[in-house]
Design a protein around this motif. Structure first.
Motif, PDB file in Angstrom:
ATOM      1  N   LEU A  27       0.830  -1.210   0.000  1.00  0.00           N
ATOM      2  CA  LEU A  27       0.000   0.000   0.000  1.00  0.00           C
ATOM      3  C   LEU A  27       0.866   1.262   0.000  1.00  0.00           C
ATOM      4  CD1 LEU A  27      -2.814  -1.044   2.486  1.00  0.00           C
ATOM      5  CD2 LEU A  27      -3.077  -0.574   0.032  1.00  0.00           C
ATOM      6  N   THR A  28       1.962   1.234   0.741  1.00  0.00           N
ATOM      7  CA  THR A  28       2.871   2.382   0.771  1.00  0.00           C
ATOM      8  C   THR A  28       3.513   2.595  -0.592  1.00  0.00           C
ATOM      9  OG1 THR A  28       3.240   2.096   3.134  1.00  0.00           O
ATOM     10  CG2 THR A  28       4.908   3.338   1.930  1.00  0.00           C
ATOM     11  N   LEU A  29       3.896   1.518  -1.243  1.00  0.00           N
ATOM     12  CA  LEU A  29       4.430   1.618  -2.601  1.00  0.00           C
ATOM     13  C   LEU A  29       3.362   2.153  -3.559  1.00  0.00           C
ATOM     14  CD1 LEU A  29       6.601   1.168  -4.761  1.00  0.00           C
ATOM     15  CD2 LEU A  29       5.822  -1.219  -4.891  1.00  0.00           C
ATOM     16  N   LEU A  30       2.149   1.633  -3.468  1.00  0.00           N
ATOM     17  CA  LEU A  30       1.050   2.107  -4.302  1.00  0.00           C
ATOM     18  C   LEU A  30       0.811   3.605  -4.073  1.00  0.00           C
ATOM     19  CD1 LEU A  30      -1.257   1.617  -6.297  1.00  0.00           C
ATOM     20  CD2 LEU A  30      -2.664   0.878  -4.345  1.00  0.00           C
ATOM     21  N   SER A  31       0.911   4.033  -2.843  1.00  0.00           N
ATOM     22  CA  SER A  31       0.774   5.454  -2.522  1.00  0.00           C
ATOM     23  C   SER A  31       1.816   6.286  -3.265  1.00  0.00           C
ATOM     24  CB  SER A  31       0.917   5.652  -1.007  1.00  0.00           C
ATOM     25  OG  SER A  31       1.153   6.991  -0.696  1.00  0.00           O
ATOM     26  N   MET A  32       3.042   5.785  -3.315  1.00  0.00           N
ATOM     27  CA  MET A  32       4.100   6.523  -4.012  1.00  0.00           C
ATOM     28  C   MET A  32       3.862   6.529  -5.519  1.00  0.00           C
ATOM     29  SD  MET A  32       6.590   8.493  -3.383  1.00  0.00           S
ATOM     30  CE  MET A  32       7.002   8.163  -1.683  1.00  0.00           C
ATOM     31  N   VAL A  33       3.332   5.454  -6.057  1.00  0.00           N
ATOM     32  CA  VAL A  33       3.000   5.413  -7.489  1.00  0.00           C
ATOM     33  C   VAL A  33       1.879   6.414  -7.791  1.00  0.00           C
ATOM     34  CG1 VAL A  33       2.067   3.963  -9.341  1.00  0.00           C
ATOM     35  CG2 VAL A  33       3.839   3.053  -7.816  1.00  0.00           C
ATOM     36  N   ILE A  34       0.883   6.467  -6.913  1.00  0.00           N
ATOM     37  CA  ILE A  34      -0.191   7.458  -7.083  1.00  0.00           C
ATOM     38  C   ILE A  34       0.397   8.866  -7.048  1.00  0.00           C
ATOM     39  CG2 ILE A  34      -2.241   8.472  -6.002  1.00  0.00           C
ATOM     40  CD1 ILE A  34      -2.940   5.587  -5.031  1.00  0.00           C
ATOM     41  N   PHE A  35       1.335   9.096  -6.144  1.00  0.00           N
ATOM     42  CA  PHE A  35       1.979  10.411  -6.065  1.00  0.00           C
ATOM     43  C   PHE A  35       2.757  10.711  -7.342  1.00  0.00           C
ATOM     44  CE2 PHE A  35       5.411  13.249  -4.372  1.00  0.00           C
ATOM     45  CZ  PHE A  35       4.596  14.350  -4.149  1.00  0.00           C
ATOM     46  N   LEU A  36       3.468   9.741  -7.867  1.00  0.00           N
ATOM     47  CA  LEU A  36       4.196   9.927  -9.123  1.00  0.00           C
ATOM     48  C   LEU A  36       3.242  10.314 -10.244  1.00  0.00           C
ATOM     49  CD1 LEU A  36       6.692   9.758 -10.968  1.00  0.00           C
ATOM     50  CD2 LEU A  36       6.251   7.288 -11.141  1.00  0.00           C
ATOM     51  N   VAL A  37       2.143   9.609 -10.353  1.00  0.00           N
ATOM     52  CA  VAL A  37       1.147   9.921 -11.383  1.00  0.00           C
ATOM     53  C   VAL A  37       0.619  11.343 -11.185  1.00  0.00           C
ATOM     54  CG1 VAL A  37      -1.174   9.337 -12.223  1.00  0.00           C
ATOM     55  CG2 VAL A  37       0.506   7.520 -11.810  1.00  0.00           C
ATOM     56  N   THR A  38       0.318  11.698  -9.947  1.00  0.00           N
ATOM     57  CA  THR A  38      -0.172  13.043  -9.630  1.00  0.00           C
ATOM     58  C   THR A  38       0.833  14.108 -10.050  1.00  0.00           C
ATOM     59  OG1 THR A  38      -1.485  12.217  -7.789  1.00  0.00           O
ATOM     60  CG2 THR A  38      -0.913  14.549  -7.743  1.00  0.00           C
ATOM     61  N   VAL A  39       2.084  13.907  -9.688  1.00  0.00           N
ATOM     62  CA  VAL A  39       3.126  14.881 -10.044  1.00  0.00           C
ATOM     63  C   VAL A  39       3.244  15.009 -11.560  1.00  0.00           C
ATOM     64  CG1 VAL A  39       5.617  15.315  -9.975  1.00  0.00           C
ATOM     65  CG2 VAL A  39       4.409  14.626  -7.884  1.00  0.00           C
ATOM     66  N   LEU A  40       3.238  13.885 -12.260  1.00  0.00           N
ATOM     67  CA  LEU A  40       3.365  13.933 -13.724  1.00  0.00           C
ATOM     68  C   LEU A  40       2.167  14.616 -14.376  1.00  0.00           C
ATOM     69  CD1 LEU A  40       4.898  10.416 -14.421  1.00  0.00           C
ATOM     70  CD2 LEU A  40       6.067  12.640 -14.466  1.00  0.00           C
ATOM     71  N   ILE A  41       0.972  14.322 -13.898  1.00  0.00           N
ATOM     72  CA  ILE A  41      -0.232  14.951 -14.450  1.00  0.00           C
ATOM     73  C   ILE A  41      -0.167  16.465 -14.272  1.00  0.00           C
ATOM     74  CG2 ILE A  41      -2.710  15.305 -14.037  1.00  0.00           C
ATOM     75  CD1 ILE A  41      -2.874  12.267 -13.450  1.00  0.00           C
ATOM     76  N   HIS A  42       0.195  16.905 -13.088  1.00  0.00           N
ATOM     77  CA  HIS A  42       0.161  18.337 -12.804  1.00  0.00           C
ATOM     78  C   HIS A  42       1.410  19.058 -13.309  1.00  0.00           C
ATOM     79  CE1 HIS A  42      -3.711  18.304 -10.941  1.00  0.00           C
ATOM     80  NE2 HIS A  42      -3.370  17.115 -10.482  1.00  0.00           N
ATOM     81  N   ALA A  43       2.477  18.348 -13.568  1.00  0.00           N
ATOM     82  CA  ALA A  43       3.655  18.961 -14.200  1.00  0.00           C
ATOM     83  C   ALA A  43       3.336  19.333 -15.631  1.00  0.00           C
ATOM     84  CB  ALA A  43       4.852  18.013 -14.137  1.00  0.00           C
ATOM     85  N   ARG A  44       2.588  18.479 -16.297  1.00  0.00           N
ATOM     86  CA  ARG A  44       2.191  18.750 -17.686  1.00  0.00           C
ATOM     87  C   ARG A  44       1.268  19.960 -17.772  1.00  0.00           C
ATOM     88  NH1 ARG A  44       0.501  12.853 -19.564  1.00  0.00           N
ATOM     89  NH2 ARG A  44       2.493  11.847 -19.203  1.00  0.00           N
ATOM     90  N   ARG A  45       0.408  20.107 -16.784  1.00  0.00           N
ATOM     91  CA  ARG A  45      -0.571  21.198 -16.789  1.00  0.00           C
ATOM     92  C   ARG A  45       0.067  22.549 -16.521  1.00  0.00           C
ATOM     93  NH1 ARG A  45      -5.669  18.469 -13.610  1.00  0.00           N
ATOM     94  NH2 ARG A  45      -6.104  16.931 -15.208  1.00  0.00           N
ATOM     95  N   THR A  46       1.197  22.564 -15.850  1.00  0.00           N
ATOM     96  CA  THR A  46       1.817  23.845 -15.504  1.00  0.00           C
ATOM     97  C   THR A  46       2.893  24.257 -16.493  1.00  0.00           C
ATOM     98  OG1 THR A  46       3.411  22.762 -14.048  1.00  0.00           O
ATOM     99  CG2 THR A  46       1.356  23.537 -13.055  1.00  0.00           C
ATOM    100  N   THR A  47       3.235  23.386 -17.437  1.00  0.00           N
ATOM    101  CA  THR A  47       4.282  23.759 -18.407  1.00  0.00           C
ATOM    102  C   THR A  47       3.698  24.162 -19.726  1.00  0.00           C
ATOM    103  OG1 THR A  47       4.539  21.441 -19.070  1.00  0.00           O
ATOM    104  CG2 THR A  47       6.043  22.303 -17.387  1.00  0.00           C
TER     105      THR A  47
END
Length: 124
Positions: free
Chosen positions: A104-124
């Motif tokens: 679950l902790t690993l899955l949490s980090m994967v969710i965070f990675l996806v979140t960061v990538l999604i919102h990095a695209r939106r701000t560039t």
């Protein structure tokens, strides 16, 4: 700070407070057998949760997404299952909780990675 950012940050402060009390107890008794679980409480509970909270505070669009609440739920479940699970593993009374919490902790980090990538695209 509000919303999911606050949830992560309050969880982090609770975890580090518990971790400090636990560390003092281990030092006072001289019994450091559960140091691995204590370390995970501080690292995952304090450092990781606080960093998640800071990210969500600095990225309001990410904090307002439904995925942020899912992220918090998965991260919290991982923490509260993994730390007692590590205690059980150290005491040789079972490893199932440690394994589930770790995944679950690993899955949490994967969710965070996806979140960061999604919102990095939106701000560039």
């Amino acid at each position: 700070m509000k919303g999911v950012a606050l949830y992560f940050f309050v969880t982090a402060v609770l975890a580090v407070t518990g971790g400090m009390i636990w560390g003092i107890q281990m030092s006072a008794t001289g019994n450091h057998m559960l140091a691995g679980a204590h370390a995970h409480l501080n690292l995952v509970g304090w450092a990781t949760m606080a960093l998640f909270g800071i990210y969500y505070h600095l990225t309001p669009a990410a904090s307002e997404a439904a995925l942020a609440k899912i992220h918090y739920g998965v991260a919290l479940a991982g923490l509260v299952i993994m730390v007692p699970g590590i205690v059980q593993a150290i005491r040789q009374t079972g490893e199932t909780m440690a394994k589930i919490g770790s995944v679950l902790t690993l899955l949490s980090m994967v969710i965070f990675l996806v979140t960061v990538l999604i919102h990095a695209r939106r701000t560039t």
